[in-house]
Design an enzyme around this catalytic site. Structure first.
Site, PDB file in Angstrom:
ATOM      1  N   CYS A 106     -10.738 -75.390  46.101  1.00 55.59           N
ATOM      2  CA  CYS A 106      -9.224 -76.015  46.184  1.00 55.59           C
ATOM      3  C   CYS A 106      -9.922 -77.734  46.058  1.00 55.59           C
ATOM      4  O   CYS A 106      -9.815 -78.169  44.661  1.00 55.59           O
ATOM      5  CB  CYS A 106      -8.017 -76.084  46.728  1.00 55.59           C
ATOM      6  SG  CYS A 106      -7.948 -74.726  46.377  1.00 55.59           S
ATOM      7  N   CYS A 109      -8.075 -76.535  50.817  1.00 60.56           N
ATOM      8  CA  CYS A 109      -9.458 -76.447  51.242  1.00 60.56           C
ATOM      9  C   CYS A 109     -10.815 -76.357  50.235  1.00 60.56           C
ATOM     10  O   CYS A 109     -10.349 -77.715  49.377  1.00 60.56           O
ATOM     11  CB  CYS A 109      -9.398 -74.605  50.922  1.00 60.56           C
ATOM     12  SG  CYS A 109      -9.003 -74.178  49.713  1.00 60.56           S
ATOM     13  N   GLU A 141      -2.837 -74.581  44.058  1.00 53.18           N
ATOM     14  CA  GLU A 141      -3.945 -75.444  43.480  1.00 53.18           C
ATOM     15  C   GLU A 141      -4.095 -75.183  42.241  1.00 53.18           C
ATOM     16  O   GLU A 141      -4.170 -75.555  40.835  1.00 53.18           O
ATOM     17  CB  GLU A 141      -4.938 -76.681  44.584  1.00 53.18           C
ATOM     18  CG  GLU A 141      -4.253 -76.764  45.679  1.00 53.18           C
ATOM     19  CD  GLU A 141      -4.239 -75.835  46.694  1.00 53.18           C
ATOM     20  OE1 GLU A 141      -4.666 -76.151  48.067  1.00 53.18           O
ATOM     21  OE2 GLU A 141      -4.519 -74.913  46.583  1.00 53.18           O
TER      22      GLU A 141
END
Length: 142
Positions: free
Chosen positions: A79, A76, A48
């Site tokens: 990101c 996560c 990402e």
């Protein structure tokens, strides 16, 4: 999501955790990337983040207003924050990540009062295929 899965498979072939991401705007692909944390010796080199960086470079802007991100795994917290700061319009992801996800699991970044921008979130896109890529990758290493 097909291109993101292709990026995930390419990451796996390099020994990286198989996650892929694609940034689009108005149906056009702006950037794509797979995880490269090991190759770059960089813990922030998630798919990402790399796709967002490449899209910002391609568009000459730090904000990706009107852009969508397609990623194979629930982002996560790191990101999720980058997606918010980039002002991504919509987030589409494949497999859920109950252990490390930061969108619908864990800290649920976009639900926090300190979150300045929350994208529209859509999950479950080609989920079984995305999950299988991850499962196979880790099975081979255990």
């Amino acid at each position: 999501m097909g291109l993101a899965l292709t990026e995930a498979r390419a990451a796996a072939a390099l020994g990286e955790v198989p996650v892929g991401a694609v940034v689009t705007r108005d149906g056009a692909v702006i950037a794509r990337a797979g995880n490269r944390t090991r190759e770059l010796n960089d813990p922030t080199a998630h798919a990402e983040i790399l796709a967002i960086r490449a899209a910002c470079e391609a568009l000459g802007d730090e904000r990706l207003v009107g852009c969508d991100l397609h990623v194979t795994l629930e982002p996560c917290a790191m990101c999720a924050a980058a997606i918010s700061f980039a002002r991504i319009r919509r987030l589409y992801y494949g497999a859920s990540d109950p252990k490390g996800g930061g969108v619908e699991h864990g800290g649920r970044f976009y639900e926090q009062p300190t979150c300045h921008h929350a994208p529209e979130v859509y999950s479950g896109f080609r989920e079984s295929e995305a999950a299988a890529i991850l499962r196979d990758f880790f099975r081979e290493r255990r």
